[in-house]
Design an enzyme around this catalytic site. Structure first.
Site, PDB file in Angstrom:
ATOM      1  N   GLY A  53       0.882  -1.164   0.000  1.00  0.00           N
ATOM      2  CA  GLY A  53       0.000   0.000   0.000  1.00  0.00           C
ATOM      3  C   GLY A  53       0.909   1.201   0.000  1.00  0.00           C
ATOM      4  N   GLU A  54       0.778   2.018   0.988  1.00  0.00           N
ATOM      5  CA  GLU A  54       1.614   3.218   1.085  1.00  0.00           C
ATOM      6  C   GLU A  54       2.125   3.317   2.522  1.00  0.00           C
ATOM      7  OE1 GLU A  54       2.896   5.313  -1.179  1.00  0.00           O
ATOM      8  OE2 GLU A  54       3.849   5.999   0.648  1.00  0.00           O
ATOM      9  N   SER A  55       3.440   3.209   2.670  1.00  0.00           N
ATOM     10  CA  SER A  55       4.008   3.131   4.021  1.00  0.00           C
ATOM     11  C   SER A  55       3.759   4.399   4.844  1.00  0.00           C
ATOM     12  CB  SER A  55       5.506   2.814   3.948  1.00  0.00           C
ATOM     13  OG  SER A  55       6.169   3.734   3.111  1.00  0.00           O
ATOM     14  N   CYS A  81       6.109  -5.363   0.561  1.00  0.00           N
ATOM     15  CA  CYS A  81       6.241  -4.056  -0.094  1.00  0.00           C
ATOM     16  C   CYS A  81       6.182  -2.912   0.939  1.00  0.00           C
ATOM     17  CB  CYS A  81       5.196  -3.932  -1.194  1.00  0.00           C
ATOM     18  SG  CYS A  81       5.713  -2.794  -2.465  1.00  0.00           S
ATOM     19  N   ARG A 110      12.755   3.310  -0.682  1.00  0.00           N
ATOM     20  CA  ARG A 110      11.364   3.443  -1.158  1.00  0.00           C
ATOM     21  C   ARG A 110      11.322   3.860  -2.629  1.00  0.00           C
ATOM     22  NH1 ARG A 110       8.369   7.768   0.945  1.00  0.00           N
ATOM     23  NH2 ARG A 110       6.498   6.777   0.156  1.00  0.00           N
ATOM     24  N   ILE A 136       5.072  -3.555  -7.450  1.00  0.00           N
ATOM     25  CA  ILE A 136       4.220  -2.376  -7.646  1.00  0.00           C
ATOM     26  C   ILE A 136       4.846  -1.194  -6.909  1.00  0.00           C
ATOM     27  CG2 ILE A 136       1.901  -1.403  -7.403  1.00  0.00           C
ATOM     28  CD1 ILE A 136       0.871  -4.339  -7.145  1.00  0.00           C
ATOM     29  N   ARG A 137       5.424  -0.304  -7.672  1.00  0.00           N
ATOM     30  CA  ARG A 137       6.144   0.850  -7.089  1.00  0.00           C
ATOM     31  C   ARG A 137       6.959   0.359  -5.881  1.00  0.00           C
ATOM     32  NH1 ARG A 137       4.201   6.288  -4.501  1.00  0.00           N
ATOM     33  NH2 ARG A 137       5.787   7.643  -5.333  1.00  0.00           N
ATOM     34  N   HIS A 176       4.804  -8.711  -4.224  1.00  0.00           N
ATOM     35  CA  HIS A 176       3.488  -9.062  -3.662  1.00  0.00           C
ATOM     36  C   HIS A 176       3.192 -10.554  -3.839  1.00  0.00           C
ATOM     37  CE1 HIS A 176       1.804  -4.972  -2.900  1.00  0.00           C
ATOM     38  NE2 HIS A 176       2.775  -4.641  -3.729  1.00  0.00           N
ATOM     39  N   GLU A 178       1.222 -12.449  -2.339  1.00  0.00           N
ATOM     40  CA  GLU A 178      -0.208 -12.762  -2.147  1.00  0.00           C
ATOM     41  C   GLU A 178      -0.986 -12.784  -3.454  1.00  0.00           C
ATOM     42  OE1 GLU A 178       1.231  -9.931  -1.432  1.00  0.00           O
ATOM     43  OE2 GLU A 178      -0.009  -8.292  -2.174  1.00  0.00           O
TER      44      GLU A 178
HETATM   45  N1  GLN Z   1       5.660   2.913  -2.713  1.00  0.00           N
HETATM   46  C1  GLN Z   1       4.992   2.403  -1.561  1.00  0.00           C
HETATM   47  C2  GLN Z   1       5.565   2.984  -0.262  1.00  0.00           C
HETATM   48  O1  GLN Z   1       6.487   3.696  -0.250  1.00  0.00           O
HETATM   49  C3  GLN Z   1       5.027   0.893  -1.511  1.00  0.00           C
HETATM   50  C4  GLN Z   1       4.275   0.301  -2.679  1.00  0.00           C
HETATM   51  C5  GLN Z   1       3.574  -0.992  -2.396  1.00  0.00           C
HETATM   52  O2  GLN Z   1       3.375  -1.378  -1.252  1.00  0.00           O
HETATM   53  N2  GLN Z   1       3.152  -1.666  -3.440  1.00  0.00           N
HETATM   54  O3  GLN Z   1       5.056   2.709   0.765  1.00  0.00           O
END
Ligand code: GLN
Length: 194
Positions: A53-55, A81, A110, A136-137, A176, A178
């Site tokens: 997700g987004e940390s 991630c 990151r 994913i990113r 990921h 999962e």
């Molecule tokens: N770019 C996200 C972050 O810095 C991590 C991306 C992800 O969890 N798929 O948290």
């Protein structure tokens, strides 16, 4: 019966619950996979999964929910991630107010593969067998310190690792699992049931 929580603020919550349940069924390990949204949901967990997700957002929401210190006490944590970023001791390209749990002896960068459009899928070899990996990113693990076992690499880059500290076990992947496999969830469950 072991209880595995999936931090359910955002990200692949359903996919992690499903992968955990499928892994438990395969291994015939009595497991209850539950969503975690509040401090009380952390009670009586044998393991916690922190999805991607987004940390920065995960940090804020955990703080708001007053969960931060309690998460640190959990013996088994698996982060994918953004979850892996949360576990690391050192973060590159951290947002100004961002904090992480600082549980694993590793440095992680990151968004090191670039922007969202640079996300990719790739067949990788791991200590748990070959698998399709979705980045994913994603972050890159830049270095690992003492006590960290490497479980997968992408060329020369470390993309999955584990650290055991006494009875505590932390597992981190930059991709990921999962979405494509239950192998990492099986590995995590085996550790939890040891
Ligand atoms: N770019 C996200 C972050 O810095 C991590 C991306 C992800 O969890 N798929 O948290």
């Amino acid at each position: 019966m072991k209880r595995i929580g999936v931090l359910a603020f955002h990200g692949d919550v359903i996919e992690h619950l499903q992968a955990t349940r499928a892994a438990a069924e395969k291994l015939k390990l009595k497991t209850k996979a539950v969503e975690v949204r509040t401090k009380n949901d952390l009670d009586n967990l044998n393991g916690l999964i922190i999805p991607g997700g987004e940390s920065t957002t995960l940090f804020k929401l955990c703080q708001q929910a007053g969960m931060w210190e309690k998460i640190k006490q959990i013996d088994h944590i698996f982060g994918t991630c953004a979850g892996a970023i949360m576990l690391a001791k050192k973060i590159l390209h951290k947002e100004a107010e961002q904090q992480v749990l600082e549980l694993m002896n590793l440095t992680i960068d990151r968004n090191a593969y670039g922007r969202q459009t640079e996300s990719f899928e790739k067949k990788i070899k791991t200590q748990l067998g070959p698998m399709e990996a979705v980045f994913i990113r994603a972050p890159k693990i830049i270095s690992v310190g003492r006590g960290v076992k490497i479980l997968a690499k992408n060329n020369s880059e470390i993309i999955a690792c584990e650290q055991k500290i006494g009875r505590k076990i932390y597992l981190a992947t930059c991709f990921h699992p999962e979405l494509t496999t239950t192998k990492f969830h099986e590995y995590f469950l085996k550790e939890v049931f040891k």
